[in-house]
Design a protein around this motif. Structure first.
Motif, PDB file in Angstrom:
ATOM      1  N   SER A  26       0.837  -1.197   0.000  1.00  0.00           N
ATOM      2  CA  SER A  26       0.000   0.000   0.000  1.00  0.00           C
ATOM      3  C   SER A  26       0.868   1.242   0.000  1.00  0.00           C
ATOM      4  CB  SER A  26      -0.934   0.017   1.208  1.00  0.00           C
ATOM      5  OG  SER A  26      -0.321   0.617   2.313  1.00  0.00           O
ATOM      6  N   SER A  27       1.475   1.564  -1.164  1.00  0.00           N
ATOM      7  CA  SER A  27       2.245   2.812  -1.231  1.00  0.00           C
ATOM      8  C   SER A  27       1.300   3.908  -1.707  1.00  0.00           C
ATOM      9  CB  SER A  27       3.424   2.669  -2.177  1.00  0.00           C
ATOM     10  OG  SER A  27       2.978   2.567  -3.506  1.00  0.00           O
ATOM     11  N   ASP A  28       1.697   5.164  -1.494  1.00  0.00           N
ATOM     12  CA  ASP A  28       0.829   6.278  -1.881  1.00  0.00           C
ATOM     13  C   ASP A  28       0.721   6.373  -3.394  1.00  0.00           C
ATOM     14  OD1 ASP A  28       0.236   7.244   0.696  1.00  0.00           O
ATOM     15  OD2 ASP A  28       2.237   8.122   0.829  1.00  0.00           O
ATOM     16  N   TYR A  30      -0.191   9.101  -6.248  1.00  0.00           N
ATOM     17  CA  TYR A  30      -0.455  10.523  -6.487  1.00  0.00           C
ATOM     18  C   TYR A  30      -0.979  10.749  -7.895  1.00  0.00           C
ATOM     19  CZ  TYR A  30       2.153  11.439  -2.199  1.00  0.00           C
ATOM     20  OH  TYR A  30       2.564  11.477  -0.903  1.00  0.00           O
ATOM     21  N   PHE A  67       6.811   5.958  -4.279  1.00  0.00           N
ATOM     22  CA  PHE A  67       5.373   6.190  -4.387  1.00  0.00           C
ATOM     23  C   PHE A  67       4.919   5.863  -5.809  1.00  0.00           C
ATOM     24  CE2 PHE A  67       7.188  10.553  -4.885  1.00  0.00           C
ATOM     25  CZ  PHE A  67       6.614  10.976  -6.077  1.00  0.00           C
ATOM     26  N   ASP A  89      -2.646  15.979  -7.365  1.00  0.00           N
ATOM     27  CA  ASP A  89      -1.515  16.187  -6.447  1.00  0.00           C
ATOM     28  C   ASP A  89      -0.321  16.927  -7.049  1.00  0.00           C
ATOM     29  OD1 ASP A  89      -2.586  14.526  -4.170  1.00  0.00           O
ATOM     30  OD2 ASP A  89      -2.588  13.026  -5.777  1.00  0.00           O
ATOM     31  N   LEU A 226       5.240  16.156   0.146  1.00  0.00           N
ATOM     32  CA  LEU A 226       5.320  15.723  -1.244  1.00  0.00           C
ATOM     33  C   LEU A 226       6.416  16.473  -1.994  1.00  0.00           C
ATOM     34  CD1 LEU A 226       4.301  14.083  -3.628  1.00  0.00           C
ATOM     35  CD2 LEU A 226       2.397  15.691  -3.875  1.00  0.00           C
TER      36      LEU A 226
END
Ligand code: ARG
Length: 252
Positions: A26-28, A30, A67, A89, A226
């Motif tokens: 579960s990586s981010d 964007y 990510f 993002d 970020l």
């Protein structure tokens, strides 16, 4: 006793599979947005997928920083509002990060490409040799909300030219030039070169570069987390040679 062991084993398995489903992997993700009539930075391949220097660079930064990214295209004038609204993002769109008005609305990463605007005319035009040859009867096209659009509008406002033709897409600007609907287009130098490569013998660059700008990625104001990742990734890619690899791929 056997039952307890069985239940414990079952619970363990359940716990394990839950971590595997939600914990790891579960990586981010964007959402990266662009406007794709800006080759070789932002363009589309034969299947209509987004591709270009910006997409490759952003993908490599994401890989380096652990990510994930998904790309989406929209009008250039919709990019900053989308970031401000939090519906996307990152902007990766050959965007000049030195623009003070934009700096009030979004935060920019470190610069990744130095650029500047030029005047583009039809190949057979011998009257316009630079910006000073644009006259009161002429129409000049550029893309909405871009630095080129600002320049064309400025020329119209101070009476140098008849009209600034502000269009949604740069490919339409070039098309209008080829069709003779406008006399010139104001556009970023590397993008002008790319359009010339695609359709040799139709349009040419005249005169000097009009300004100096530097492209940067943009994030929502205050999203330091970020921004730090993007800058760290960019630095790593410059240090380990991957930036140069991507550069060579798109700029030969
Ligand atoms: N460099 C110019 C600017 O910052 C034009 C960028 C246009 N980018 C695009 N993806 N259409 O305004």
């Amino acid at each position: 006793m056997k039952k307890i062991i069985k239940i414990t084993a079952l619970l363990l398995m359940l716990a394990l599979s839950t971590t595997m489903m939600f914990g790891c992997g579960s990586s981010d993700v964007y959402k990266v947005i662009t406007e794709p009539t800006f080759p070789p930075f932002d363009t589309t391949d034969e299947e209509g997928n987004l591709t270009g220097f910006d997409m490759d660079l952003m993908t490599a930064i994401a890989e380096d920083q652990g990510f994930e990214v998904e790309f989406e295209s929209m009008g250039f004038d919709a990019l900053i509002p989308a970031i401000q609204a939090g519906s996307a993002d990152i902007i990766a769109a050959g965007m000049n990060g030195m623009d003070p008005a934009r700096q009030k609305k979004v935060d920019f990463s470190d610069f990744y490409y130095d650029s500047g605007l030029v005047v583009l005319v039809k190949e057979d035009n011998n009257a316009i040799k630079g910006i000073d040859d644009l006259t009161k009867d002429m129409k000049v096209a550029s893309q909405i909300e871009t630095t080129g659009g600002d320049k064309a509008t400025e020329l119209a406002d101070n009476g140098t030219i008849a009209e600034a033709v502000i269009l949604d897409q740069f490919d339409t600007c070039v098309l209008q030039l080829i069709n003779g609907d406008v006399n010139a287009v104001i556009i970023d130098l590397p993008v002008a070169k790319s359009y010339i490569d695609k359709q040799p013998g139709k349009v040419k660059i005249v005169g000097e570069t009009l300004n100096a700008e530097s492209y940067a990625f943009a994030v929502q104001k205050g999203n330091k987390e970020l921004l730090d990742k993007i800058n760290a990734g960019l630095k790593n890619l410059k240090d380990n040679g991957k930036f140069d690899e991507i550069y060579d791929k798109w700029f030969k």
